[in-house]
Design an enzyme around this catalytic site. Structure first.
Site, PDB file in Angstrom:
ATOM      1  N   GLY A 218      -9.444  -7.042   8.992  1.00 42.68           N
ATOM      2  CA  GLY A 218      -8.296  -6.495   9.686  1.00 42.68           C
ATOM      3  C   GLY A 218      -8.122  -7.143  11.035  1.00 42.68           C
ATOM      4  NE  ARG A 219     -10.981  -3.605  14.048  1.00 41.57           N
ATOM      5  CZ  ARG A 219     -12.035  -2.852  14.340  1.00 41.57           C
ATOM      6  NH1 ARG A 219     -12.075  -2.198  15.474  1.00 41.57           N
ATOM      7  NH2 ARG A 219     -13.044  -2.750  13.502  1.00 41.57           N
TER       8      ARG A 219
ATOM      9  CE  LYS B 139     -20.523  -4.463  27.530  1.00 42.25           C
ATOM     10  NZ  LYS B 139     -20.538  -4.440  29.012  1.00 42.25           N
TER      11      LYS B 139
ATOM     12  CD  GLN C 288      -2.936   1.219   2.255  1.00 42.30           C
ATOM     13  OE1 GLN C 288      -2.556   1.700   3.305  1.00 42.30           O
ATOM     14  NE2 GLN C 288      -4.170   0.757   2.077  1.00 42.30           N
TER      15      GLN C 288
ATOM     16  CE1 TYR D  95      -5.407   9.375   7.496  1.00 51.97           C
ATOM     17  CE2 TYR D  95      -3.644   8.056   6.561  1.00 51.97           C
ATOM     18  CZ  TYR D  95      -4.421   8.410   7.637  1.00 51.97           C
ATOM     19  OH  TYR D  95      -4.225   7.811   8.865  1.00 51.97           O
TER      20      TYR D  95
ATOM     21  CB  CYS E  75      -4.459  -9.004  19.462  1.00 52.93           C
ATOM     22  SG  CYS E  75      -6.143  -9.640  19.353  1.00 52.93           S
TER      23      CYS E  75
ATOM     24  CD  GLU F 297     -15.949 -19.035  38.205  1.00 52.47           C
ATOM     25  OE1 GLU F 297     -16.671 -18.342  38.954  1.00 52.47           O
ATOM     26  OE2 GLU F 297     -14.820 -18.668  37.804  1.00 52.47           O
TER      27      GLU F 297
ATOM     28  CB  CYS G 214      -5.320  -3.442  17.248  1.00 54.28           C
ATOM     29  SG  CYS G 214      -7.068  -3.050  17.502  1.00 54.28           S
TER      30      CYS G 214
ATOM     31  CB  CYS H  48     -11.955  -4.295  22.479  1.00 53.97           C
ATOM     32  SG  CYS H  48     -10.285  -4.950  22.326  1.00 53.97           S
TER      33      CYS H  48
END
Length: 646
Positions: free
Chosen positions: A320-321, A432, A104, A176, A364, A414, A351, A347
């Site tokens: 992406g994420r 969520k 890019q 940009y 991450c 637990e 990142c 979230c």
């Protein structure tokens, strides 16, 4: 999940480049390149891991033409041939796994640049105010400088050829520099690069032509562009269609499209509040105007991606994420293992938040190995160990998972009746969804790894289970902080975690505490049609929320008419509601049928420290039981604890 992912896994061509599937790694800055203009081993391995995981096309983060125009993070030195050999290593390590890689190219951020990077005064198409400091007016590029930029794009294209890249992508996105020339709100020039529509698009058109003159007719050129700035005065979807048509005629082989700009930054880095597939809407109109392939990004899940491809409005999905969170999700999809794909939480914390906040390399929240792949390979121990994990919050779950992958016999204890801890308990809102999916993913992984989970089991220092363990990981989490104010025993008062667990029936609700937890709870209740007021003693709510996420959260709180009272301290619970003290020390009562307390958490340290004191040589404390922080911190500590086993 029942979904047909066939289209996502089908091959496609961009010009003469054949991709094995329609999954692309989005261009994202990694902050891994070094000062000499070469990428580090960490950066190369990051890209390689996504190719190894099966992505068809890897797109690098924006690489700036030179230091003068950059005003962004560290990138490859496209203007210097000494960076070519290491870039060749990068491309060949992508090709080794059957992937393709694009470079890019960017001529800079322009008015979006940070004033302390690159030129002291940012450059732009015109004398625009700097985004970060509106009092600073950008310097318009001169004609000779524009001509130099065209030469630099040619040099960047030659760099791509020499280093073995398979394509280049022009970064004309997000307001940009290129976008500042195209868009009338930022371009007030009176020369051949301003004024008419033809003049404003000249800069972008000449860039395409400059690159095409170097790479020839068969080499793919992609163009990344936002089609809808999403704010009043910005470019609209309708405005963008002639631009696509012009650039296709100029030689663009594919368009990488979405929406947003820095004025709507939470669409540049979409948040959990913007929803999945949040920018797919731009594709339908674009499809009517261009014949070349369309790439789309924007919080895609595998399901929204498959649906968009099936619609025919897009041809490739840019992840992406999600590819940061699980680089092997394409391979898992191909093998029919959808349940094994670790979800991105959307979230933004580790990142873009890590880069913005600390100017350090990408990581991450859920995948601690990002940009550390070479140093964090999970390997089996020479001999298995018996591991006891106390607490099934995110830190404990991660410690259990990694320890089991290392060949250990792991038992999780637990106290509650389900895994996830507080993190999972408060994940009831629609926004969520990914947190709920992560907790489910942990359950599936631990089951497949043979980890025993004992629910409704409270562990104390005297518990015999600890005697038998070779190592103990204590991830006891946190407990609510309860301030010393009158009336806290009123039946209308409920802690925010319990409110999520049990629900809230009342219509008029007051949330005491305007941090992330309180704001999210207020928004969720307002989305359910309730009348909600937030009380916050500081001068602003959501101060603990990452800046980009806060943009979305503030907008949604306003949209759902949540009343926010800042500089307002809850001092008592009375029959009619919550008694508050204002900044001027006056008091009043805010009417409430239900009162949710969200005053924060404190470490559940008593049991954790007691266990550590009894078994000091084999106990590791993880997460909130030491210091209350975000889930990513607990997951990281859980990962490190299991990796430290010897």
């Amino acid at each position: 999940m029942s979904c047909n992912y066939t289209k996502l896994l089908q091959p496609i061509k961009i010009n003469n480049m054949r991709l094995k599937n329609r999954i692309m790694l989005s261009a994202m800055g990694t902050f891994t390149p070094m000062q000499d203009g070469t990428d580090s081993e960490e950066g190369i391995r990051y890209y390689e891991e996504r190719a190894k995981g099966g992505a068809g096309l890897i797109m690098t983060g924006a690489m700036f033409l030179n230091e003068k125009t950059a005003q962004g993070g560290p990138t490859l030195a496209l203007h210097n041939t000494r960076a070519i050999p290491k870039a060749t290593v990068m491309t060949e390590r992508i090709h080794r796994w059957g992937g393709k890689i694009g470079l890019q190219l960017s001529c800079g951020t322009g008015r979006n640049g940070m004033p302390d990077i690159g030129e002291r005064v940012p450059i732009s198409s015109s004398a625009n105010p700097s985004f970060y400091n509106p009092e600073m007016i950008c310097r318009p590029l001169e004609i000779e400088e524009i001509k130099d930029i065209m030469k630099d794009f040619a040099l960047g294209a030659q760099f791509a050829l020499n280093a073995g890249f398979d394509a280049v992508e022009i970064h004309g996105h997000a307001g940009y520099l290129i976008d500042q020339f195209i868009s009338p709100q930022w371009n007030t020039r009176t020369d051949e690069y301003g004024g008419s529509w033809e003049n404003r698009t000249r800069f972008a058109k000449e860039i395409v032509e400059s690159i095409r003159g170097v790479v020839g007719p068969d080499f793919p050129i992609l163009f990344r562009i936002s089609l809808d700035h999403m704010y009043e005065g910005g470019r609209t979807l309708e405005d963008s269609m002639p631009i696509l048509e012009l650039l296709e005629k100029a030689g663009v082989d594919a368009f990488d499209i979405d929406s947003g700009c820095y004025e709507t930054m939470d669409y540049i880095f979409p948040t959990r509040y913007t929803g999945e597939g949040c920018m797919a809407y731009v594709c339908e109109e674009a499809r009517k105007h261009v014949k070349v392939p369309i790439v789309n990004a924007g919080n895609h899940s595998m399901e929204t991606a498959a649906a968009l491809l099936e619609s025919g409005n897009a041809d490739i999905i840019s992840f992406g994420r999600q590819l940061i969170a699980d680089p092997f999700f394409p391979k898992k999809l191909k093998e029919g293992r959808r349940e094994d794909i670790r979800p991105c939480l959307i979230c933004n914390e580790e990142c873009i938040g890590r880069i913005f906040g600390r100017l350090t390399q990408l990581s991450c929240t859920v995948n601690i190995q990002v940009c550390q792949e070479g140093a964090t390979q999970i390997e089996k121990l020479p001999e298995s160990k018996n591991i006891a994990v106390v607490g099934a919050g995110p830190g404990g779950l991660e410690a259990a998972r990694v320890a089991a992958l290392r060949g250990c016999k792991v038992t999780v204890y637990e106290a509650a009746d389900r895994i996830g801890g507080t993190f999972g308990a408060i994940a009831t809102a629609p926004f969520k969804k990914r947190i709920r999916e992560l907790i489910t993913w942990y359950g599936v992984q631990l089951d497949k790894l043979g980890v025993e989970i004992r629910l409704n089991t409270k562990i104390t220092p005297e518990s015999p289970e600890l005697i038998e363990a070779d190592e103990i990981f204590v991830a006891a989490g946190s407990v609510p902080f309860v301030p010393n104010i009158s009336g806290m025993d009123d039946p209308r008062v409920v802690d925010v975690t319990e409110a999520h667990r049990k629900g809230v029936e009342a219509q008029k609700v007051v949330v005491c505490g305007g941090g992330l937890s309180g704001c999210d709870a207020a928004l969720e209740l307002a989305m359910d049609g309730k009348e909600v007021t937030i009380l916050e003693m500081m001068d602003a709510c959501a101060r603990d929320v990452m800046m980009i996420n806060k943009i979305s959260l503030d907008r949604m709180l306003a949209e759902y008419k949540v009343k926010i009272l800042t500089n307002t301290k809850a001092v008592g619970i009375e029959a009619d509601g919550v008694k508050v003290e204002k900044a001027d020390k006056t008091t009043e009562v805010i009417p409430a049928e239900a009162i949710i307390t969200s005053f924060g958490q404190k470490p559940n340290s008593a049991v954790a420290e007691a266990i550590a004191d009894r078994y000091p040589l084999k106990t590791t404390l993880i997460g909130d039981c030491q210091k209350v922080a975000k889930a990513g911190n607990a997951i990281r500590e859980g990962f490190y604890a299991a990796m430290a086993l010897q």
